[in-house]
Structures are given as C-alpha cells and as structure tokens.
Scaffold this active site. Structure first.
Site, short mmCIF file in Angstrom:
data_model
loop_
_atom_site.label_atom_id
_atom_site.label_comp_id
_atom_site.label_asym_id
_atom_site.label_seq_id
_atom_site.Cartn_x
_atom_site.Cartn_y
_atom_site.Cartn_z
N ASP A 173 -1.68 8.00 4.02
CA ASP A 173 -0.51 8.16 2.94
C ASP A 173 -0.86 7.76 1.60
OD1 ASP A 173 2.04 8.33 4.38
OD2 ASP A 173 2.32 6.14 5.12
N ARG B 53 -1.22 0.39 4.58
CA ARG B 53 -1.44 0.99 3.21
C ARG B 53 -2.12 0.14 2.28
NH1 ARG B 53 3.48 4.51 0.48
NH2 ARG B 53 1.56 5.16 -0.58
N ARG C 130 10.81 -2.49 0.86
CA ARG C 130 9.49 -2.68 0.21
C ARG C 130 9.47 -3.38 -0.93
NH1 ARG C 130 6.34 1.61 2.43
NH2 ARG C 130 7.40 2.41 4.42
N HIS D 67 12.81 3.05 -0.32
CA HIS D 67 12.17 2.96 -1.75
C HIS D 67 13.42 3.38 -2.53
CE1 HIS D 67 7.56 3.31 -1.05
NE2 HIS D 67 7.94 2.34 -1.15
N CYS E 30 7.26 10.84 -5.23
CA CYS E 30 6.33 9.92 -4.56
C CYS E 30 5.03 10.34 -4.75
CB CYS E 30 6.62 9.83 -3.05
SG CYS E 30 8.13 9.59 -2.66
N1 ARG Z 1 4.69 7.10 4.39
C1 ARG Z 1 4.98 6.63 3.28
C2 ARG Z 1 5.49 4.86 3.33
O1 ARG Z 1 6.20 5.10 4.06
C3 ARG Z 1 5.78 7.36 2.39
C4 ARG Z 1 5.61 6.72 1.13
C5 ARG Z 1 6.75 7.47 -0.04
N2 ARG Z 1 6.83 7.07 -1.29
C6 ARG Z 1 7.94 6.95 -2.15
N3 ARG Z 1 7.72 6.24 -3.42
N4 ARG Z 1 9.30 6.80 -1.62
O2 ARG Z 1 5.00 3.92 3.01
#
Ligand code: ARG
Length: 260
Positions: free
Chosen positions: A61, A86, A131, A160, A254
């Site tokens: 990612d 991550r 998040r 997000h 992203c």
């Molecule tokens: N697979 C990643 C996650 O879930 C995607 C992140 C996408 N980033 C964003 N800024 N929306 O963390």
C-alpha cells in the site's frame, strides 16, 4: 501545488484487507503501472514537479503517498498508521524525506493517517471515526498552528476524509453527505459558502479523491455531473483512470503527497 511525491507502484497489490474496497488478488499489476504512469505524466504536463521514490516489496500500500503525513514548510509531520500492515511504510518514507532535506516529526503516536487531513483556506479538516480519532485534533492543532476542525465520518467505505470530501478552493467544497455525522454536516452548511453534494455514484467513483492543479482538476473518469459543475465554476476537469488503485480503496489524491 508545485511539488509532489509519488511512490512507484512496482509492488502494489491487494494482499490483505483493511477497508471494504479491498479484495485479495484483485489488481492487474501491469494495468496499475500504466495508470500510475499516466497520472505522473499528466502532473508533469500541468507543470508539477514529480519526485518519485522506490517502493519496498513488503508494503503493497505504500504507493498511497498522501497517507504518509502532512508537509509544513520543510517539516513533515509523519502519520501514525492504524493498521500493522502499513506501519513499516513510514520508515521507508522517512528515509527518503530525510535524504531530501526534510525535517521529520514523528511525535504523533495516536492513530492518524494523512488521508484524513485536508487543508481548507487557512485551516485544516481532520476526518475521524476510522483512521483517526478525536484525540488527535488538539495535537494536530498544536503542531500545525492552525485551527483544525473535526469532521466525523460514519460510513466505512469512506474511511479517509479524502474519499468523501473535496476542497476545490477557499469557498467551495464538494462532499458526500451520507458519509458524515449530522453535527459535521451542520458545521459545513454553516461555514462553507458554496457546499455541493456528490451523488452516491460519484462518491463511489472516487470523485472526492481529486486533485486541483491551478484551474485544472484531475479526477477519476466517469463522474459527468461533477465535471459539468467544475466547468461551470471555471475549472477544467482532467479525467483519468486509476481504477486498479480503487480496488485498494485509493484514487488520484491518495497517490499524491503534496510537498508544497
Ligand atoms: N489500501 C489503503 C488503505 O486502506 C488505501 C489507502 C488510500 N488512501 C487514501 N488517502 N484514501 O490504507
């Protein structure tokens, strides 16, 4: 926006699930590479200086550079990733950023990711609920020396803030209303001069995950009425397909870390 950091999609894939968009094994790597190259070329055509860093095979990612932190002058306030999968990305990014003259601030230990933070005029928004949580708001306010307004997200597809809210300029914001708690909707209605709603289809097509470059707006192809509205507001939509990255829950924004 003059300088951005993108990370090579060489090892991009979906091999774990941390948001509802992700399905293990769904990505076509060659197509993803092509889409990423197209995005990079479009930025360059628009006069943006694109820095590119190498990916690390352990972090599929890490192509989503926007999540890494918030740039402020020569300082990078590093994210504190919520999921173990991550967390290691930060180390690789820190190394690149430090090598390129950035001062690294990794003091925030509460879960928060760059994709939750958006600048609007002389303040910031932070999306909370998935998040990032409320506890990070006063911490960010202190670090950024600017007001930070919390917007509470209630739909896990829009985990997000940059998946459900798009800042066009200092007076105009697009957002997907159903993704937010009523108090946050009220705040936006009271404070934003031009507040425009995305349809569910547009929101699901990552319309919020667009990036403004001057009078151009780079967006995922296929959101017709969003593009029409942008034209009416004097902007030129630049549609591009980053569909392979949407399979991981990410889009144009992203893939872009603004360096200022
Ligand atoms: N697979 C990643 C996650 O879930 C995607 C992140 C996408 N980033 C964003 N800024 N929306 O963390």
């Amino acid at each position: 926006m003059k300088r951005i950091l993108m990370c090579s999609p060489q090892f991009f894939r979906v091999d774990y699930v941390i948001n509802p968009w992700m399905q293990v094994g769904s990505v076509d790597p060659l197509l993803a590479q092509k889409q990423w190259e197209n995005l990079k070329a479009l930025y360059e055509k628009l006069g943006v200086h694109v820095f590119v860093m190498e990916a690390d095979e352990h972090y599929p990612d890490m192509v989503f550079s926007a999540d890494q932190g918030i740039a402020q002058g020569k300082k990078m306030i590093m994210s504190s990733f919520c999921h173990d999968e991550r967390k290691g990305e930060s180390i690789v990014y820190e190394e690149w950023l430090a090598d390129h003259g950035w001062q690294i601030d990794r003091e925030i230990t509460e879960c928060f990711e760059g994709g939750e933070v958006l600048r609007y005029a002389d303040q910031y928004f932070v999306g909370t609920g998935f998040r990032a949580q409320s506890n990070v708001v006063p911490i960010l306010e202190k670090k950024l020396h600017k007001p930070v307004t919390e917007l509470r997200i209630i739909d896990e597809r829009f985990y997000h803030l940059d998946t459900c809210l798009f800042v066009l300029n200092d007076t105009t914001i697009f957002y997907f209303k159903d993704a937010f708690e009523s108090e946050s909707i009220r705040w936006l209605e009271q404070h934003i001069p031009t507040l425009i709603e995305f349809s569910r289809e547009e929101a699901m097509n990552f319309a919020a995950n667009s990036v403004v470059v001057g009078q151009s707006v780079i967006c995922q192809e296929g959101s017709e009425s969003f593009c029409d509205q942008l034209r009416e507001l004097g902007y030129e939509p630049m549609e591009i397909d980053v569909g392979e990255f949407m399979k991981s829950g990410g889009g144009v924004h992203c893939l872009t870390l603004e360096l200022g």
